[in-house]
Design an enzyme around this catalytic site. Sequence first.
Site, short mmCIF file in Angstrom:
data_model
loop_
_atom_site.label_atom_id
_atom_site.label_comp_id
_atom_site.label_asym_id
_atom_site.label_seq_id
_atom_site.Cartn_x
_atom_site.Cartn_y
_atom_site.Cartn_z
N ASP A 22 26.87 46.21 45.22
CA ASP A 22 25.56 45.85 45.74
C ASP A 22 25.39 44.34 45.74
O ASP A 22 25.80 43.65 44.80
CB ASP A 22 24.49 46.50 44.85
CG ASP A 22 23.08 46.32 45.37
OD1 ASP A 22 22.82 46.73 46.51
OD2 ASP A 22 22.24 45.79 44.62
N GLU B 117 28.82 44.83 49.79
CA GLU B 117 27.69 44.66 50.70
C GLU B 117 27.54 43.16 50.94
O GLU B 117 27.05 42.44 50.08
CB GLU B 117 26.42 45.23 50.07
CG GLU B 117 25.19 45.03 50.95
CD GLU B 117 23.87 45.25 50.22
OE1 GLU B 117 22.89 45.59 50.88
OE2 GLU B 117 23.83 45.06 48.98
#
Length: 531
Positions: free
Chosen positions: A214, A275
């Site tokens: 993330d 990401e």
Amino acid sequence: MRRSSDLQPEIADESAWWRDAVFYQVYVRSFADSNNDGIGDLDGIRSRLGYLELLGVDALWLTPFYRSPMADHGYDVSHPRDVDPMFGDLAAFDALVADAHSHNMRITIDLVPNHTSDRHDWFQAALAAGPGSRERSRYVFRDGSGYDGSQPPNNWTSIFGGPAWTRVRDGQWYLHLFAPQQPDLNWDNPEVHADLEQTLRFWLDRGVDGFRIDVAHGMAKPFDLPNMDPRSLGTSGVLRDDVRDPRFDDDGVHEIHRMIRKVLDSYPGRMAVGEVWVTDDERFARYIRPDELHLAFNFRLVEAGFDADQVRSAIDHSLGAVQPLGTPPTWTLSNHDVVRHVTRYGGGALGEKRARAMILVELALPGVVYLYNGEELGLPNVELPEWALQDPTWERSGHTERGRDGCRVPIPWEGDVPPFGFSQNAHTWLPVPNEWNHLTAEAQLEDPGSMLSLYRHALELRKTQQAISGDELEWYGAPPGCFAFRRKGGGLICALNTSGASVPLPPGEILISSGPMDGAQLPPDTSVWLV
């Protein structure tokens, strides 16, 4: 190259399984509820592994299931090495990994290294210890600006709206690029590195096959925390090509990824995808150097409209960014943070038709594909009532931005009334629309014209057709609003028509089309594979 579905999970020679895999993102809260509390869980995922095997995916990506107060639905982690009771326990996780492997599917899980929950033991200790303490050095605490320190240390804004700083009782401020309940870690502190390594090894030892990282372009912060360019204020997490945003993509982030890669390399066959909301191709490519991430999400295809020129540009940029490094591109059309592409492409029958066309384009491309749960059913975004909204963006924006809940509504499985087999509890964490009865997996499985049948057929062809091979594309000349490319090496041709009129098909035998053909013509809003 052998595909992951051809490999037994315990075989050690797994180094390339991810290079052309199809991953399926499971938004855990919304996938399947086994204990009827209205919230999806790990045992619910286990109960649907047969469906996922039938769909034809190679690996799963699970969103966070760790202990969390759920201020951001699990992305505020209070304990990264345990399962939140909402989702099950470690035994349930171990059983899911074992069962997924027995179904020839890998398990990858979310990693959240940019921040913790404000309920994390570390942050509670930091609040108690005070300025200058070892405990505070694990986070980004600063004195305020202004003559009395009553103003934030700089002008940074939160991705969820409002300032990126919150003041504590003793007068200092702490940084949170997301919600105040998600304080950013200080990655200059070696304890932070050591804790992440412990987390990585904990889950790798339990058999996970990889991680989705993330905010992989976050974590590192410039030492002097310079103000943002005013042109960046209030923008989303996407970095503009023409404005450097000091909140993200600091050069120090690459040292963190090298540390993660060293750990992964000690576990053969494991991988990480980041990401990475960085649109500059050169800066994007830095994340996939040989000693950093194996893969990185390039979101250009998500940001492209249903327009042949925009889609082709997104494809060219995505391929160009990774080609010098020999890394596969990573494609996706939807995820838990963006409007579902059926809705983005116009909604209703038009959006569904265009979504059908785009999945064939995506699956024809070389590299890795990430599907988002429910897209194979053609789910649209849901316009939820205000009382149901839970995304922190809704509150942080003063109820001006509705947030991401509309793409996170629970999956409809079977039956004629909500929640369509997701749970036996009618009061699910987000309400399921009454009109989704025709979109259930049950309703679509035996319908050869359904979205689900299209996905299953295309995924099967992708695995079995030798024509769908080769790492490079060759573009054909095409009428305005259209394109056609050929996979060098295998020879598959994919053509897309986003114009308003039918156009001649390229020569070849049709393998699959996203909709009915118009004789020897490719109709509007339609794509086709030919060999």
